[in-house]
Design a protein around this motif. Structure first.
Motif, PDB file in Angstrom:
ATOM      1  N   HIS B   7      19.324  41.137 -25.641  1.00 33.39           N
ATOM      2  CA  HIS B   7      19.408  42.531 -25.493  1.00 33.39           C
ATOM      3  C   HIS B   7      20.152  43.048 -26.875  1.00 33.39           C
ATOM      4  O   HIS B   7      20.429  44.392 -26.848  1.00 33.39           O
ATOM      5  CB  HIS B   7      20.379  42.790 -24.287  1.00 33.39           C
ATOM      6  N   PHE B   8      20.470  42.354 -27.776  1.00 28.67           N
ATOM      7  CA  PHE B   8      21.232  42.913 -28.801  1.00 28.67           C
ATOM      8  C   PHE B   8      20.740  44.306 -29.506  1.00 28.67           C
ATOM      9  O   PHE B   8      21.560  45.211 -29.461  1.00 28.67           O
ATOM     10  CB  PHE B   8      21.304  41.597 -29.933  1.00 28.67           C
ATOM     11  N   MET B  15      23.441  52.586 -28.132  1.00 23.57           N
ATOM     12  CA  MET B  15      24.556  53.193 -29.025  1.00 23.57           C
ATOM     13  C   MET B  15      24.321  54.256 -30.287  1.00 23.57           C
ATOM     14  O   MET B  15      24.864  55.261 -30.234  1.00 23.57           O
ATOM     15  CB  MET B  15      25.425  52.120 -29.497  1.00 23.57           C
ATOM     16  N   PHE B  16      23.013  53.783 -30.612  1.00 23.17           N
ATOM     17  CA  PHE B  16      22.489  54.687 -31.541  1.00 23.17           C
ATOM     18  C   PHE B  16      22.202  56.207 -30.957  1.00 23.17           C
ATOM     19  O   PHE B  16      22.484  57.015 -31.347  1.00 23.17           O
ATOM     20  CB  PHE B  16      21.370  53.898 -32.232  1.00 23.17           C
ATOM     21  N   GLY B  17      21.569  55.845 -29.963  1.00 22.93           N
ATOM     22  CA  GLY B  17      20.935  57.335 -28.986  1.00 22.93           C
ATOM     23  C   GLY B  17      22.211  58.150 -28.763  1.00 22.93           C
ATOM     24  O   GLY B  17      22.232  59.375 -29.003  1.00 22.93           O
ATOM     25  N   ARG B  18      23.181  57.593 -28.577  1.00 25.88           N
ATOM     26  CA  ARG B  18      24.366  58.057 -27.964  1.00 25.88           C
ATOM     27  C   ARG B  18      25.030  58.833 -29.204  1.00 25.88           C
ATOM     28  O   ARG B  18      25.609  60.043 -29.117  1.00 25.88           O
ATOM     29  CB  ARG B  18      25.407  57.260 -27.311  1.00 25.88           C
ATOM     30  N   SER B  19      25.051  58.041 -30.188  1.00 29.50           N
ATOM     31  CA  SER B  19      25.967  58.905 -31.506  1.00 29.50           C
ATOM     32  C   SER B  19      24.998  59.973 -32.120  1.00 29.50           C
ATOM     33  O   SER B  19      25.636  60.910 -32.587  1.00 29.50           O
ATOM     34  CB  SER B  19      26.615  57.941 -32.686  1.00 29.50           C
ATOM     35  N   MET B  20      23.748  59.700 -32.003  1.00 32.97           N
ATOM     36  CA  MET B  20      23.017  60.663 -32.507  1.00 32.97           C
ATOM     37  C   MET B  20      23.020  62.211 -31.725  1.00 32.97           C
ATOM     38  O   MET B  20      23.064  63.091 -32.132  1.00 32.97           O
ATOM     39  CB  MET B  20      21.263  60.473 -32.485  1.00 32.97           C
ATOM     40  N   ARG B  21      23.104  61.764 -30.304  1.00 34.10           N
ATOM     41  CA  ARG B  21      23.560  62.982 -29.416  1.00 34.10           C
ATOM     42  C   ARG B  21      24.706  63.835 -29.973  1.00 34.10           C
ATOM     43  O   ARG B  21      24.828  64.984 -30.086  1.00 34.10           O
ATOM     44  CB  ARG B  21      23.790  62.618 -28.232  1.00 34.10           C
ATOM     45  N   HIS B  22      25.802  62.841 -30.174  1.00 39.52           N
ATOM     46  CA  HIS B  22      26.944  63.588 -30.732  1.00 39.52           C
ATOM     47  C   HIS B  22      26.876  64.511 -32.018  1.00 39.52           C
ATOM     48  O   HIS B  22      27.344  65.370 -31.899  1.00 39.52           O
ATOM     49  CB  HIS B  22      28.125  62.204 -31.167  1.00 39.52           C
ATOM     50  N   LEU B  91      36.752  53.264 -25.604  1.00 38.78           N
ATOM     51  CA  LEU B  91      35.384  52.691 -25.468  1.00 38.78           C
ATOM     52  C   LEU B  91      35.208  51.585 -25.824  1.00 38.78           C
ATOM     53  O   LEU B  91      34.423  50.713 -25.615  1.00 38.78           O
ATOM     54  CB  LEU B  91      34.539  53.642 -26.152  1.00 38.78           C
ATOM     55  N   PHE B  92      35.764  51.052 -26.908  1.00 38.60           N
ATOM     56  CA  PHE B  92      35.872  49.655 -27.463  1.00 38.60           C
ATOM     57  C   PHE B  92      36.177  48.607 -26.320  1.00 38.60           C
ATOM     58  O   PHE B  92      35.688  47.835 -26.325  1.00 38.60           O
ATOM     59  CB  PHE B  92      36.833  49.623 -28.658  1.00 38.60           C
ATOM     60  N   GLU B  93      37.264  49.016 -25.690  1.00 34.37           N
ATOM     61  CA  GLU B  93      37.822  48.079 -24.734  1.00 34.37           C
ATOM     62  C   GLU B  93      36.885  47.815 -23.431  1.00 34.37           C
ATOM     63  O   GLU B  93      36.614  46.739 -22.793  1.00 34.37           O
ATOM     64  CB  GLU B  93      39.032  48.447 -24.409  1.00 34.37           C
ATOM     65  N   ARG B  94      36.291  49.060 -23.321  1.00 29.38           N
ATOM     66  CA  ARG B  94      35.411  49.256 -22.077  1.00 29.38           C
ATOM     67  C   ARG B  94      34.037  48.192 -22.415  1.00 29.38           C
ATOM     68  O   ARG B  94      33.742  47.455 -21.820  1.00 29.38           O
ATOM     69  CB  ARG B  94      35.044  50.599 -21.796  1.00 29.38           C
ATOM     70  N   LEU B  95      33.756  48.377 -23.772  1.00 25.31           N
ATOM     71  CA  LEU B  95      32.352  47.714 -24.064  1.00 25.31           C
ATOM     72  C   LEU B  95      32.763  46.300 -24.314  1.00 25.31           C
ATOM     73  O   LEU B  95      31.907  45.492 -24.170  1.00 25.31           O
ATOM     74  CB  LEU B  95      31.638  48.324 -25.121  1.00 25.31           C
ATOM     75  N   ALA B 101      26.904  41.980 -26.904  1.00 21.74           N
ATOM     76  CA  ALA B 101      27.643  41.359 -27.904  1.00 21.74           C
ATOM     77  C   ALA B 101      28.448  42.182 -28.363  1.00 21.74           C
ATOM     78  O   ALA B 101      28.309  43.702 -28.425  1.00 21.74           O
ATOM     79  CB  ALA B 101      26.431  41.133 -29.151  1.00 21.74           C
ATOM     80  N   ARG B 102      29.723  41.802 -29.158  1.00 23.89           N
ATOM     81  CA  ARG B 102      30.894  42.474 -29.408  1.00 23.89           C
ATOM     82  C   ARG B 102      30.552  43.626 -30.378  1.00 23.89           C
ATOM     83  O   ARG B 102      31.159  44.670 -30.551  1.00 23.89           O
ATOM     84  CB  ARG B 102      31.930  41.717 -29.780  1.00 23.89           C
ATOM     85  N   SER B 103      29.772  43.030 -31.609  1.00 22.25           N
ATOM     86  CA  SER B 103      29.392  43.946 -32.552  1.00 22.25           C
ATOM     87  C   SER B 103      28.492  45.073 -32.439  1.00 22.25           C
ATOM     88  O   SER B 103      28.277  45.940 -33.191  1.00 22.25           O
ATOM     89  CB  SER B 103      29.019  43.111 -33.869  1.00 22.25           C
ATOM     90  N   THR B 104      28.078  45.141 -31.140  1.00 21.95           N
ATOM     91  CA  THR B 104      27.408  46.315 -30.769  1.00 21.95           C
ATOM     92  C   THR B 104      27.633  47.630 -31.220  1.00 21.95           C
ATOM     93  O   THR B 104      26.819  48.409 -31.899  1.00 21.95           O
ATOM     94  CB  THR B 104      26.878  46.448 -29.373  1.00 21.95           C
TER      95      THR B 104
END
Lengths: 253, 256
Positions: B7-8, B15-22, B91-95, B101-104
């Motif tokens: 799923h990487f 995550m990309f879709g989310r920050s593009m929304r931002h 959010l880092f802690e949640r994810l 994968a941590r680097s996601t």
């Protein structure tokens, strides 16, 4: 040990010179609510971070669902969920978008359906399309909890879930926590409010100066104190009771 | 865990879709990364441009590479900002406590940085076309320009990651971009370095941005590029490697 959700033995952790944990031992049974009670800086969050694989202990053993947190962190992460001290919600997204994001990251087949169910359950359906930056503290915390429940984790960590909430919101959170436990989820919660531990927990452990100094059910802990004396005292309502009576019975919704 | 590997890329996509929304929901970001550089371009072309002896018959052609670099430099300060906010808000802690994968989260931000800066670059080039920008560059030259700009973005993005991860405050997270933003001004981006006093000129001729500006300008003009492109690539790659290694060290330190 079939029904042990968390096992901790001799846990130690220091930050430079500061010994935060000096040999912590406790166990949490599956399906129970376990409250870790302690004042600010007692090391509650440090324990939560070690158990949720965010931090490595210096020594001692910690196992979650029988997986060692240091050796098998990926296995541990499969079955847990963390609600940290500050609501980790995305302010710019809407409530619905936050939940869908979690559903996708948990790789659910039906993130939208799960989202609608959780919005409904947490009373956020009306606010679902609003950005989270417009939410009140209580709504944020509810969304935060809902996000933690996406994917139905077996074990949920709540680090001071009601700190900073008003009394009504606190009661709402308590209700949710009780429902979770009734549904079979194990709840590990930290708190500095004695009343919260008393209201919710099956077992309470008191963390003080890096050790667990008392651990038991409420009635067991009460036995540690001298026999109760019978005194007649006029019972005055607390300010919280007055406040709640005035603003209405919101919690009965 | 194979599931995590499997799923990487889709996780990075989430995550990309989310920050593009931002980005699209933040007027502030859009103004700073697109409208400000366009305003600079208008200002330099229609206000100062008449007085600048660039040696080119079309000042928009001369100016555009520098404007693009300024847009990218201001764009990456928002990468640092978004990273900082995610870390600060938990959010880092949640994810990191989830089975992904941590680097996601980090790669999600890096990808966002590349794509969002590419969008501002395209918008600015379109506006430049309206203002009379013309290029005789062929497909290969355009690809080379895209490659250099992407590499420049990536390099600055990893510097932004360091800033975002190690900042103590929101202001600190984006302050690192000001010196970078300033570099194009002390280069041949707006005026030829020939007109500068010797000390300033020595700096301007030999700093990284200068070679990038010159290389992009030559490519767009369909001229022979010469050594500039190799100097530009060497600067970008060198800084990229150092920034990446350093960013990863900061990241490892933060998450363990």
């Amino acid at each position: 040990m079939q029904n042990t959700a968390i096992q901790v033995k001799g846990l130690q952790k220091s930050y430079k010179q500061l010994h935060v944990l000096n040999g912590v031992d406790f166990e949490v049974k599956q399906g129970s609510i376990f409250a870790l009670l302690g004042s600010n800086g007692a090391g509650k969050t440090t324990i939560v971070k070690i158990l949720t694989t965010l931090l490595k202990q210096d020594s001692g053993i910690a196992a979650v669902n029988r997986f060692d947190v240091a050796l098998k962190p990926e296995h541990v992460r499969q079955s847990i969920s963390l609600t940290g001290q500050f609501a980790a919600v995305d302010e710019i997204l809407t409530g619905r978008e936050n939940l869908i994001m979690m559903g996708k990251l948990r790789h659910l087949n039906n993130p939208r359906q799960v989202t609608e169910d959780l919005l409904h359950r947490f009373g956020l359906t009306d606010a679902a399309n609003r950005r989270v930056s417009t939410y009140s503290g209580g709504m944020r915390r509810r969304l935060d909890l809902a996000m933690s429940l996406v994917g139905k984790p077996h074990l949920i960590f709540l680090d001071e879930p009601t700190t900073g909430l008003d009394p009504e919101a606190r009661i709402e959170v308590w209700k949710i926590v009780k429902e979770l436990a009734d549904g079979g989820t194990t709840v590990f919660l930290t708190t500095q409010y004695l009343e919260e531990a008393e209201q919710l927990a099956d077992r309470i452990a008191i963390l003080h100066e890096g050790r667990i100094i008392a651990n038991g059910t409420l009635s067991e802990l009460k036995k540690l104190f001298p026999q109760a004396k019978v005194e007649y005292v006029e019972k005055q309502p607390t300010l919280e009771e007055i406040f709640l009576a005035i603003v209405g019975k919101k919690e009965e919704k | 865990m194979e599931a995590i590997q499997k799923h990487f890329f889709s996780d990075i996509g989430v995550m990309f879709g989310r920050s593009m929304r931002h980005i699209f929901r933040s007027m502030d970001t859009i103004i700073t990364v697109t409208i400000m550089p366009i305003a600079f371009m208008l200002l330099f072309v229609y206000v100062f441009g008449g007085a600048i002896q660039s040696g080119a018959d079309n000042y928009v052609n001369y100016l555009l590479p520098g404007i693009l670099l300024i847009a990218i430099a201001s764009g990456i300060s928002y990468t640092a900002y978004r990273l900082f906010i995610d870390m600060q808000r938990g959010l880092f802690e949640r994810l990191h406590s989830m089975p992904i994968a941590r680097s996601t989260i980090l790669w999600g931000h890096v990808l966002t940085s590349l794509v969002s800066n590419a969008i501002s670059v395209v918008v600015i080039i379109l506006v430049a076309l309206f203002m009379g920008f013309r290029s005789s560059a062929g497909v290969l030259s355009w690809l080379a320009v895209a490659g250099i700009l992407a590499l420049f973005t990536l390099t600055l993005t990893w510097i932004a990651v360091i800033a975002g991860l190690s900042a103590k405050s929101v202001d600190g997270a984006s302050a690192f971009s000001y010196p970078i933003l300033f570099l194009p001004f002390i280069s041949s981006a707006f005026v030829p370095t020939k007109s500068m006093p010797p000390v300033v000129r020595a700096f301007a001729d030999n700093q990284p941005v200068n070679s990038i500006v010159d290389a992009v300008r030559s490519l767009l003009a369909g001229r022979h590029v010469g050594n500039d492109i190799w100097i530009a690539l060497a600067w970008c790659l060198g800084i990229l490697v150092v920034a990446y290694v350093f960013a990863m060290r900061v990241y490892k330190h933060k998450v363990s």
